[in-house]
Design a protein around this motif. Structure first.
Motif, PDB file in Angstrom:
ATOM      1  N   LEU A  18       4.413  -3.986  -2.793  1.00 20.33           N
ATOM      2  CA  LEU A  18       5.402  -2.941  -3.068  1.00 20.33           C
ATOM      3  C   LEU A  18       4.673  -1.643  -3.380  1.00 20.33           C
ATOM      4  O   LEU A  18       3.547  -1.649  -3.868  1.00 20.33           O
ATOM      5  N   SER A  19       5.325  -0.546  -3.128  1.00 19.71           N
ATOM      6  CA  SER A  19       4.722   0.739  -3.450  1.00 19.71           C
ATOM      7  C   SER A  19       4.604   0.891  -4.963  1.00 19.71           C
ATOM      8  O   SER A  19       5.376   0.289  -5.715  1.00 19.71           O
ATOM      9  N   PRO A  20       3.651   1.690  -5.430  1.00 18.56           N
ATOM     10  CA  PRO A  20       3.514   1.913  -6.875  1.00 18.56           C
ATOM     11  C   PRO A  20       4.792   2.468  -7.507  1.00 18.56           C
ATOM     12  O   PRO A  20       5.038   2.252  -8.689  1.00 18.56           O
ATOM     13  N   LEU A  21       5.613   3.157  -6.743  1.00 15.02           N
ATOM     14  CA  LEU A  21       6.870   3.692  -7.273  1.00 15.02           C
ATOM     15  C   LEU A  21       7.940   2.610  -7.406  1.00 15.02           C
ATOM     16  O   LEU A  21       8.848   2.727  -8.219  1.00 15.02           O
ATOM     17  N   SER A  22       7.850   1.553  -6.602  1.00 14.28           N
ATOM     18  CA  SER A  22       8.846   0.476  -6.643  1.00 14.28           C
ATOM     19  C   SER A  22       8.600  -0.499  -7.782  1.00 14.28           C
ATOM     20  O   SER A  22       9.550  -1.078  -8.316  1.00 14.28           O
ATOM     21  N   ASN A  23       7.357  -0.715  -8.149  1.00 14.63           N
ATOM     22  CA  ASN A  23       7.033  -1.714  -9.176  1.00 14.63           C
ATOM     23  C   ASN A  23       7.775  -1.502 -10.493  1.00 14.63           C
ATOM     24  O   ASN A  23       8.346  -2.451 -11.027  1.00 14.63           O
ATOM     25  N   PRO A  24       7.810  -0.289 -11.052  1.00  8.84           N
ATOM     26  CA  PRO A  24       8.556  -0.110 -12.311  1.00  8.84           C
ATOM     27  C   PRO A  24      10.047  -0.435 -12.167  1.00  8.84           C
ATOM     28  O   PRO A  24      10.649  -1.004 -13.081  1.00  8.84           O
ATOM     29  N   ALA A  25      10.623  -0.101 -11.035  1.00 12.00           N
ATOM     30  CA  ALA A  25      12.054  -0.380 -10.818  1.00 12.00           C
ATOM     31  C   ALA A  25      12.299  -1.883 -10.730  1.00 12.00           C
ATOM     32  O   ALA A  25      13.267  -2.390 -11.317  1.00 12.00           O
ATOM     33  N   ILE A  26      11.436  -2.602 -10.041  1.00 12.48           N
ATOM     34  CA  ILE A  26      11.573  -4.060  -9.932  1.00 12.48           C
ATOM     35  C   ILE A  26      11.423  -4.703 -11.307  1.00 12.48           C
ATOM     36  O   ILE A  26      12.200  -5.586 -11.691  1.00 12.48           O
ATOM     37  N   ARG A  27      10.424  -4.262 -12.072  1.00 17.71           N
ATOM     38  CA  ARG A  27      10.220  -4.820 -13.414  1.00 17.71           C
ATOM     39  C   ARG A  27      11.435  -4.567 -14.298  1.00 17.71           C
ATOM     40  O   ARG A  27      11.868  -5.444 -15.044  1.00 17.71           O
ATOM     41  N   LYS A  28      12.012  -3.391 -14.207  1.00 19.27           N
ATOM     42  CA  LYS A  28      13.177  -3.049 -15.029  1.00 19.27           C
ATOM     43  C   LYS A  28      14.378  -3.929 -14.678  1.00 19.27           C
ATOM     44  O   LYS A  28      15.073  -4.430 -15.566  1.00 19.27           O
ATOM     45  N   VAL A  29      14.617  -4.142 -13.392  1.00 18.24           N
ATOM     46  CA  VAL A  29      15.729  -5.002 -12.966  1.00 18.24           C
ATOM     47  C   VAL A  29      15.510  -6.429 -13.458  1.00 18.24           C
ATOM     48  O   VAL A  29      16.426  -7.065 -13.981  1.00 18.24           O
ATOM     49  N   LEU A  30      14.285  -6.927 -13.322  1.00 20.42           N
ATOM     50  CA  LEU A  30      14.007  -8.296 -13.738  1.00 20.42           C
ATOM     51  C   LEU A  30      14.046  -8.456 -15.258  1.00 20.42           C
ATOM     52  O   LEU A  30      14.456  -9.507 -15.759  1.00 20.42           O
ATOM     53  N   GLN A  31      13.658  -7.422 -16.002  1.00 21.87           N
ATOM     54  CA  GLN A  31      13.743  -7.473 -17.468  1.00 21.87           C
ATOM     55  C   GLN A  31      15.181  -7.665 -17.934  1.00 21.87           C
ATOM     56  O   GLN A  31      15.436  -8.335 -18.925  1.00 21.87           O
ATOM     57  N   SER A  32      16.112  -7.066 -17.221  1.00 22.24           N
ATOM     58  CA  SER A  32      17.514  -7.127 -17.631  1.00 22.24           C
ATOM     59  C   SER A  32      18.262  -8.307 -17.019  1.00 22.24           C
ATOM     60  O   SER A  32      19.445  -8.491 -17.299  1.00 22.24           O
ATOM     61  N   TYR A  33      17.582  -9.115 -16.223  1.00 23.86           N
ATOM     62  CA  TYR A  33      18.229 -10.264 -15.583  1.00 23.86           C
ATOM     63  C   TYR A  33      18.630 -11.277 -16.656  1.00 23.86           C
ATOM     64  O   TYR A  33      17.809 -11.703 -17.466  1.00 23.86           O
ATOM     65  N   PRO A  34      19.900 -11.700 -16.700  1.00 20.83           N
ATOM     66  CA  PRO A  34      20.375 -12.574 -17.778  1.00 20.83           C
ATOM     67  C   PRO A  34      20.008 -14.053 -17.617  1.00 20.83           C
ATOM     68  O   PRO A  34      20.118 -14.818 -18.561  1.00 20.83           O
ATOM     69  N   GLY A  35      19.551 -14.451 -16.460  1.00 25.58           N
ATOM     70  CA  GLY A  35      19.220 -15.853 -16.231  1.00 25.58           C
ATOM     71  C   GLY A  35      17.741 -16.128 -16.418  1.00 25.58           C
ATOM     72  O   GLY A  35      17.009 -15.337 -17.020  1.00 25.58           O
ATOM     73  N   ALA A  36      17.312 -17.253 -15.903  1.00 26.05           N
ATOM     74  CA  ALA A  36      15.907 -17.664 -15.991  1.00 26.05           C
ATOM     75  C   ALA A  36      15.150 -17.189 -14.750  1.00 26.05           C
ATOM     76  O   ALA A  36      15.706 -17.135 -13.653  1.00 26.05           O
ATOM     77  N   ILE A  37      13.895 -16.836 -14.952  1.00 24.28           N
ATOM     78  CA  ILE A  37      13.030 -16.438 -13.848  1.00 24.28           C
ATOM     79  C   ILE A  37      11.797 -17.329 -13.882  1.00 24.28           C
ATOM     80  O   ILE A  37      11.112 -17.416 -14.898  1.00 24.28           O
ATOM     81  N   ILE A  38      11.555 -18.006 -12.781  1.00 18.76           N
ATOM     82  CA  ILE A  38      10.331 -18.782 -12.611  1.00 18.76           C
ATOM     83  C   ILE A  38       9.531 -18.021 -11.569  1.00 18.76           C
ATOM     84  O   ILE A  38       9.983 -17.845 -10.437  1.00 18.76           O
ATOM     85  N   SER A  39       8.356 -17.524 -11.968  1.00 22.44           N
ATOM     86  CA  SER A  39       7.592 -16.727 -11.013  1.00 22.44           C
ATOM     87  C   SER A  39       6.109 -17.018 -11.107  1.00 22.44           C
ATOM     88  O   SER A  39       5.603 -17.463 -12.133  1.00 22.44           O
ATOM     89  N   ILE A  40       5.447 -16.751 -10.013  1.00 26.31           N
ATOM     90  CA  ILE A  40       3.995 -16.826  -9.938  1.00 26.31           C
ATOM     91  C   ILE A  40       3.519 -15.405  -9.707  1.00 26.31           C
ATOM     92  O   ILE A  40       3.989 -14.723  -8.797  1.00 26.31           O
ATOM     93  N   SER A  41       2.607 -14.950 -10.548  1.00 34.07           N
ATOM     94  CA  SER A  41       2.129 -13.579 -10.416  1.00 34.07           C
ATOM     95  C   SER A  41       0.729 -13.434 -10.999  1.00 34.07           C
ATOM     96  O   SER A  41       0.389 -14.086 -11.984  1.00 34.07           O
TER      97      SER A  41
END
Length: 73
Positions: A18-41
């Motif tokens: 993802l572009s450096p400008l997209s990363n903060p937006a993706i993180r913000k959306v995922l921070q506010s996600y009300p369910g569970a997130i299983i991720s590899i990073s």
């Protein structure tokens, strides 16, 4: 990304390619996600900002990390 109607997301390297400008937006959306997130990073900033529990897989098996930063003890 469509997250309507889901309560568990399974993500593989969600911030890779993802572009450096997209990363903060993706993180913000995922921070506010009300369910569970299983991720590899490998993205330390993503792990620190989004994850509430971190597990690592090593030769000793799966272990929960006491710190969110990889390599810290």
């Amino acid at each position: 990304m469509s997250i309507d109607g889901c309560n568990v997301l399974i993500l593989d390297e969600p911030t890779r390619n993802l572009s450096p400008l997209s990363n903060p937006a993706i993180r913000k959306v995922l921070q506010s996600y009300p369910g569970a997130i299983i991720s590899i990073s490998h993205d330390r900033k993503y792990i620190k900002e989004v994850c509430t529990k971190v597990y690592s897989l090593s030769e000793n098996g799966l272990q929960m990390q006491s710190s969110f930063m990889i390599g810290e003890k």
